[in-house]
Design a protein around this motif. Structure first.
Motif, PDB file in Angstrom:
ATOM      1  N   PRO A   1      14.603  68.145   3.281  1.00  0.00           N
ATOM      2  CA  PRO A   1      13.975  66.923   2.550  1.00  0.00           C
ATOM      3  C   PRO A   1      12.968  66.253   3.472  1.00  0.00           C
ATOM      4  CG  PRO A   1      16.691  66.782   3.142  1.00  0.00           C
ATOM      5  CD  PRO A   1      16.061  68.232   3.930  1.00  0.00           C
ATOM      6  N   ILE A   2      12.396  65.402   2.762  1.00  0.00           N
ATOM      7  CA  ILE A   2      11.322  64.529   3.550  1.00  0.00           C
ATOM      8  C   ILE A   2      12.124  63.301   3.473  1.00  0.00           C
ATOM      9  CG2 ILE A   2       9.140  65.536   3.049  1.00  0.00           C
ATOM     10  CD1 ILE A   2       8.821  63.528   0.707  1.00  0.00           C
ATOM     11  N   TYR A   3      12.230  62.719   4.911  1.00  0.00           N
ATOM     12  CA  TYR A   3      13.221  61.653   5.116  1.00  0.00           C
ATOM     13  C   TYR A   3      12.489  60.363   5.207  1.00  0.00           C
ATOM     14  CZ  TYR A   3      15.327  65.778   7.282  1.00  0.00           C
ATOM     15  OH  TYR A   3      16.059  66.935   7.438  1.00  0.00           O
ATOM     16  N   TYR A   4      13.408  59.279   4.687  1.00  0.00           N
ATOM     17  CA  TYR A   4      12.834  57.996   4.506  1.00  0.00           C
ATOM     18  C   TYR A   4      12.611  57.295   6.149  1.00  0.00           C
ATOM     19  CZ  TYR A   4      14.763  57.826  -0.277  1.00  0.00           C
ATOM     20  OH  TYR A   4      14.819  57.945  -1.596  1.00  0.00           O
TER      21      TYR A   4
ATOM     22  N   HIS B   1      18.464  60.074  12.876  1.00  0.00           N
ATOM     23  CA  HIS B   1      20.016  60.087  13.460  1.00  0.00           C
ATOM     24  C   HIS B   1      20.422  61.700  13.389  1.00  0.00           C
ATOM     25  CE1 HIS B   1      21.861  60.127   9.520  1.00  0.00           C
ATOM     26  NE2 HIS B   1      21.425  59.161   9.038  1.00  0.00           N
TER      27      HIS B   1
ATOM     28  N   GLY C   1      22.492  63.182  11.355  1.00  0.00           N
ATOM     29  CA  GLY C   1      22.334  63.843  10.172  1.00  0.00           C
ATOM     30  C   GLY C   1      21.024  64.351   9.734  1.00  0.00           C
TER      31      GLY C   1
ATOM     32  N   TYR D   1      20.615  67.342  11.892  1.00  0.00           N
ATOM     33  CA  TYR D   1      21.514  68.498  11.541  1.00  0.00           C
ATOM     34  C   TYR D   1      20.646  69.602  10.296  1.00  0.00           C
ATOM     35  CZ  TYR D   1      25.708  70.840   9.457  1.00  0.00           C
ATOM     36  OH  TYR D   1      26.486  71.727   8.992  1.00  0.00           O
ATOM     37  N   THR D   2      20.289  69.019   9.368  1.00  0.00           N
ATOM     38  CA  THR D   2      19.351  69.947   8.234  1.00  0.00           C
ATOM     39  C   THR D   2      18.126  70.480   9.038  1.00  0.00           C
ATOM     40  OG1 THR D   2      19.978  68.162   6.843  1.00  0.00           O
ATOM     41  CG2 THR D   2      18.567  69.841   5.887  1.00  0.00           C
TER      42      THR D   2
ATOM     43  N   VAL E   1      18.936  70.726   1.654  1.00  0.00           N
ATOM     44  CA  VAL E   1      19.238  69.523   1.355  1.00  0.00           C
ATOM     45  C   VAL E   1      20.660  69.078   1.617  1.00  0.00           C
ATOM     46  CG1 VAL E   1      17.605  69.275  -0.810  1.00  0.00           C
ATOM     47  CG2 VAL E   1      20.028  69.931  -1.104  1.00  0.00           C
TER      48      VAL E   1
ATOM     49  N   ILE F   1      21.528  64.581  -2.269  1.00  0.00           N
ATOM     50  CA  ILE F   1      20.639  64.455  -2.661  1.00  0.00           C
ATOM     51  C   ILE F   1      20.371  65.657  -3.736  1.00  0.00           C
ATOM     52  CG2 ILE F   1      19.175  62.994  -1.441  1.00  0.00           C
ATOM     53  CD1 ILE F   1      17.737  65.286  -0.048  1.00  0.00           C
TER      54      ILE F   1
ATOM     55  N   HIS G   1      17.385  67.664  -6.560  1.00  0.00           N
ATOM     56  CA  HIS G   1      16.695  68.713  -6.281  1.00  0.00           C
ATOM     57  C   HIS G   1      17.303  70.010  -7.377  1.00  0.00           C
ATOM     58  CE1 HIS G   1      15.729  67.226  -2.472  1.00  0.00           C
ATOM     59  NE2 HIS G   1      14.881  68.038  -2.455  1.00  0.00           N
TER      60      HIS G   1
ATOM     61  N   ASN H   1      23.618  71.199   2.563  1.00  0.00           N
ATOM     62  CA  ASN H   1      24.617  70.955   3.634  1.00  0.00           C
ATOM     63  C   ASN H   1      25.493  69.893   3.454  1.00  0.00           C
ATOM     64  OD1 ASN H   1      21.589  69.658   5.304  1.00  0.00           O
ATOM     65  ND2 ASN H   1      23.676  68.654   4.988  1.00  0.00           N
TER      66      ASN H   1
ATOM     67  N   TRP I   1      28.296  66.861   4.798  1.00  0.00           N
ATOM     68  CA  TRP I   1      28.082  65.639   5.649  1.00  0.00           C
ATOM     69  C   TRP I   1      28.553  65.817   7.041  1.00  0.00           C
ATOM     70  CZ3 TRP I   1      29.242  61.668   1.276  1.00  0.00           C
ATOM     71  CH2 TRP I   1      28.092  61.649   0.588  1.00  0.00           C
TER      72      TRP I   1
ATOM     73  N   MET J   1      28.058  59.756   7.995  1.00  0.00           N
ATOM     74  CA  MET J   1      27.257  59.110   8.991  1.00  0.00           C
ATOM     75  C   MET J   1      25.980  58.828   8.387  1.00  0.00           C
ATOM     76  SD  MET J   1      26.286  61.197  12.407  1.00  0.00           S
ATOM     77  CE  MET J   1      28.015  61.606  12.993  1.00  0.00           C
TER      78      MET J   1
ATOM     79  N   LYS K   1      22.617  55.701   8.499  1.00  0.00           N
ATOM     80  CA  LYS K   1      21.932  54.517   9.292  1.00  0.00           C
ATOM     81  C   LYS K   1      22.715  53.311   9.582  1.00  0.00           C
ATOM     82  CE  LYS K   1      17.694  56.578   7.773  1.00  0.00           C
ATOM     83  NZ  LYS K   1      16.828  56.850   6.515  1.00  0.00           N
TER      84      LYS K   1
HETATM   85  O1  ME8 Z   1      17.389  61.065   0.768  1.00  0.00           O
HETATM   86  N1  ME8 Z   1      25.155  64.547   7.171  1.00  0.00           N
HETATM   87  O2  ME8 Z   1      16.127  60.594   2.595  1.00  0.00           O
HETATM   88  P1  ME8 Z   1      17.223  60.459   3.703  1.00  0.00           P
HETATM   89  C1  ME8 Z   1      24.339  65.514   7.042  1.00  0.00           C
HETATM   90  N2  ME8 Z   1      13.889  60.729   1.045  1.00  0.00           N
HETATM   91  N3  ME8 Z   1      23.194  65.204   6.477  1.00  0.00           N
HETATM   92  C2  ME8 Z   1      22.685  64.208   6.623  1.00  0.00           C
HETATM   93  C3  ME8 Z   1      23.313  63.128   6.904  1.00  0.00           C
HETATM   94  C4  ME8 Z   1      24.640  63.248   7.335  1.00  0.00           C
HETATM   95  N4  ME8 Z   1      25.507  62.246   7.585  1.00  0.00           N
HETATM   96  N5  ME8 Z   1      22.692  62.131   6.809  1.00  0.00           N
HETATM   97  C5  ME8 Z   1      21.430  62.387   6.574  1.00  0.00           C
HETATM   98  C6  ME8 Z   1      16.250  60.929   1.320  1.00  0.00           C
HETATM   99  N6  ME8 Z   1      21.305  63.763   6.293  1.00  0.00           N
HETATM  100  C7  ME8 Z   1      14.742  61.203   0.482  1.00  0.00           C
HETATM  101  C8  ME8 Z   1      14.807  62.741   0.381  1.00  0.00           C
HETATM  102  S1  ME8 Z   1      13.523  64.704  -0.628  1.00  0.00           S
HETATM  103  C9  ME8 Z   1      12.380  64.971  -1.538  1.00  0.00           C
HETATM  104  C10 ME8 Z   1      13.669  63.252  -0.623  1.00  0.00           C
HETATM  105  C11 ME8 Z   1      20.262  64.602   5.959  1.00  0.00           C
HETATM  106  O3  ME8 Z   1      16.239  59.871   4.884  1.00  0.00           O
HETATM  107  C12 ME8 Z   1      20.511  65.437   4.715  1.00  0.00           C
HETATM  108  O4  ME8 Z   1      19.746  66.349   4.492  1.00  0.00           O
HETATM  109  O5  ME8 Z   1      18.182  59.552   3.313  1.00  0.00           O
HETATM  110  C13 ME8 Z   1      20.237  64.453   3.570  1.00  0.00           C
HETATM  111  O6  ME8 Z   1      19.907  64.880   2.274  1.00  0.00           O
HETATM  112  C14 ME8 Z   1      19.071  63.793   4.172  1.00  0.00           C
HETATM  113  O7  ME8 Z   1      19.012  63.662   5.599  1.00  0.00           O
HETATM  114  C15 ME8 Z   1      18.581  62.367   3.497  1.00  0.00           C
HETATM  115  O8  ME8 Z   1      17.787  61.846   4.158  1.00  0.00           O
END
Ligand code: ME8
Length: 534
Positions: free
Chosen positions: A17-20, A26, A28, A31-32, A270, A274, A278, A300, A302, A310, A312
């Motif tokens: 995923p592209i992360y916010y 963190h 999580g 992990y991915t 992912v 989310i 997808h 995956n 959580w 887990m 932010k």
């Molecule tokens: O959802 N356990 O970004 P995001 C396992 N920008 N994986 C975890 C996790 C946890 N506790 N917390 C986060 C977004 N992740 C969007 C995505 S994609 C086109 C846009 C991982 O910053 C997991 O892969 O909230 C999750 O889907 C992703 O971080 C969410 O990151």
């Protein structure tokens, strides 16, 4: 110049995923990203062409509000976090991504505008009104039925973030998602591997079977996003913008040769939070645009803390760097994938990490490597002897290796069952330990007869050859450790670089040449310090 054959074969294309970027990465997120790195490194080790993509999701209300609260522009906020927090963590964790995409880059925003304009031209987008509860944390309209009760009757909470949702009323543009329900169900039925694990697939099927609503794809109450080309008062809904990163980075609309090689993606990794975006919205958008669909979406589970996902707002207070400072980067990459079956939820604990580090990495694996190197040093002056007296016991080790390779290749390379694949490799490590315990080379060494020395040579060759294969198998997971082992076996002189060893040949017994210089390198997994106070 004519394109070489290499440029035309399709690559194994994996995305995270592209992360916010409203905050730092963190456990999580790591992990991915580590999982994707191990998967792509495994395919590289097979000798395949690979493309590994990660990046950041930088538009939308959530980022805008965070930047506001910190007194900077959204772009300044994103630039700072990407450079100070996100990219450095991936470097620290040895993530070998081939590209890093940011949704504020022009290469992306141009493509996004072309894509939505095309959908608009095709009649897939229309103007309408919408009102409903919206969660800024999810950047998603919610259904009233899924909300949780809040402190008072008129406050309702998002089931994921446990924070009050906001009531939004807007004139928006809509994507005709509802038209795609039957086509999606047909596609899922024809492609049973599209969504994994099975529990995730079932959840998506049930959701789509209930019927889909059209999707609001624009916002007009704020401006931190990609403007709709035909109506610049609206910015594109952040998820529609974000999902397209996978196309942009593959060269869509910009580099046809690259796009042909990379698209469709082999695996979108992912988190299960989310999955619907997808496995439902994204394929429907691609169908509408007439583009091929990704081959697989794998979710995956959580990482949990105190029984909750887990996140932010609910951190353990432990950053990935706190763990790597204590356990090392390779052990970190190992632990989460080994301890939690991919696809299921799992909790992290210092105790469990410590126990696995000590028993699996330091004792079973690290000690084996140092004992074998020490004995080749002591009895053969560091020059690996030839195995001239191999028998059934050695045959069993070679067969154990073949089984481990076959199992690990299927589980890691195809099924994304990292825990199962790693277990197969470590079963083999255990087998080699058992072999040494039975053969007792330290006792055989006392027999100075020719036959005794030939047995000793054979035992040590067998153990070193087993380690040669182990280094190759562990290279995708623990690249720094595997390289140390490769060095200590003196393998490069006879076999070339570790990166060039392929999974297809790793089980060919007898590859490590006799005469290789085996040295006792640094300890692979040193004894842990006292647990730090965190
Ligand atoms: O959802 N356990 O970004 P995001 C396992 N920008 N994986 C975890 C996790 C946890 N506790 N917390 C986060 C977004 N992740 C969007 C995505 S994609 C086109 C846009 C991982 O910053 C997991 O892969 O909230 C999750 O889907 C992703 O971080 C969410 O990151």
């Amino acid at each position: 110049m004519a394109a070489s054959a290499d440029n035309t074969t399709s690559a194994y294309y994996v995305t995270t995923p592209i992360y916010y970027v409203n905050d730092r990465p963190h456990l999580g997120h790591a992990y991915t990203t580590v999982a994707g790195d191990v998967l792509t490194r495994w395919h590289r080790q097979r000798g395949e062409q690979v493309w590994y993509l990660t990046g950041t999701d930088e538009h939308g209300q959530k980022i805008m509000r965070t930047a506001d609260a910190n007194g900077v522009t959204p772009q300044e906020w994103c630039d700072k976090l990407v450079e100070d927090a996100w990219k450095p963590l991936w470097q620290h964790l040895n993530i070998a991504n081939d590209d890093f995409i940011r949704t504020t880059e022009q290469r992306h925003t141009d493509r996004v505008q072309e894509f939505v304009q095309d959908l608009h031209d095709k009649g897939e987008i229309y103007k309408g009104g919408y009102e409903g509860p919206y969660c800024v944390g999810c950047e998603e309209y919610k259904l009233p039925a899924e909300l949780l009760p809040g402190a008072t009757d008129d406050v309702k909470l998002c089931p994921v973030h446990k924070k009050p949702v906001e009531w939004l009323e807007e004139e928006n543009y809509f994507f005709r998602l509802s038209a795609y329900g039957p086509k999606l169900l047909e596609f899922y039925a024809a492609n049973p591997d599209f969504i994994a694990p099975a529990s995730a697939r079932n959840e998506v099927l049930r959701f789509v079977e209930q019927g889909l609503q059209d999707l609001s794809i624009s916002r007009s109450t704020f401006d931190w996003g990609v403007p709709l080309p035909w109506d610049e008062k609206h910015v594109l809904y952040v998820w529609v913008d974000a999902l397209q990163n996978y196309l942009t980075a593959a060269g869509y609309g910009a580099d046809p040769e690259r796009f042909a090689r990379l698209w469709p993606a082999s695996v979108h990794l992912v988190g299960k939070d989310i999955l619907r975006f997808h496995a439902v919205i994204w394929p429907a958008m691609l169908m509408a645009a007439g583009l091929p669909l990704p081959k697989r979406v794998v979710a995956n589970g959580w990482l949990m803390v105190g029984g909750e996902k887990m996140s932010k707002s609910n951190l353990t207070g432990i950053a990935p760097q706190d763990l790597t400072a204590h356990f090392g980067v390779d052990a970190y990459r190992y632990y989460f994938l080994r301890a939690i079956p991919f696809g299921t939820d799992g909790s992290f604990s210092w105790e469990d990490f410590t126990a696995r580090y000590t028993s699996e990495l330091a004792n079973d694996f690290g000690n084996l490597a140092s004992r074998v190197a020490a004995m080749v040093g002591k009895y053969f002056d560091r020059s690996l002897p030839a195995a001239t007296a191999a028998g059934e016991a050695e045959q069993a080790v070679a067969e154990g290796l073949a089984t481990a390779v076959q199992t690990a290749d299927r589980k890691i390379g195809e099924e994304l069952d990292f825990a199962g694949g790693i277990a197969a490799i470590f079963e083999f490590v255990k087998q080699v330990n058992g072999y040494l315990t039975e053969q007792e080379p330290w006792k055989v060494a006392k027999d100075e007869s020719e036959a005794g020395q030939a047995r000793l040579a054979t035992i040590l060759y067998t153990a070193a050859e087993a380690l040669r294969a182990t280094a190759v198998l562990l290279n995708p997971l623990m690249p720094v450790t595997a390289e140390k082992l490769w060095d200590s076996l003196g393998a490069e002189a006879g076999l070339g670089a570790l990166a060039d060893q392929t999974i297809a040949t790793v089980a060919d017994w007898g590859r490590l040449p006799a005469g290789s210089t085996v040295t006792k390198g640094e300890i692979l997994f040193p004894r842990l310090e006292e647990k730090p106070a965190v």
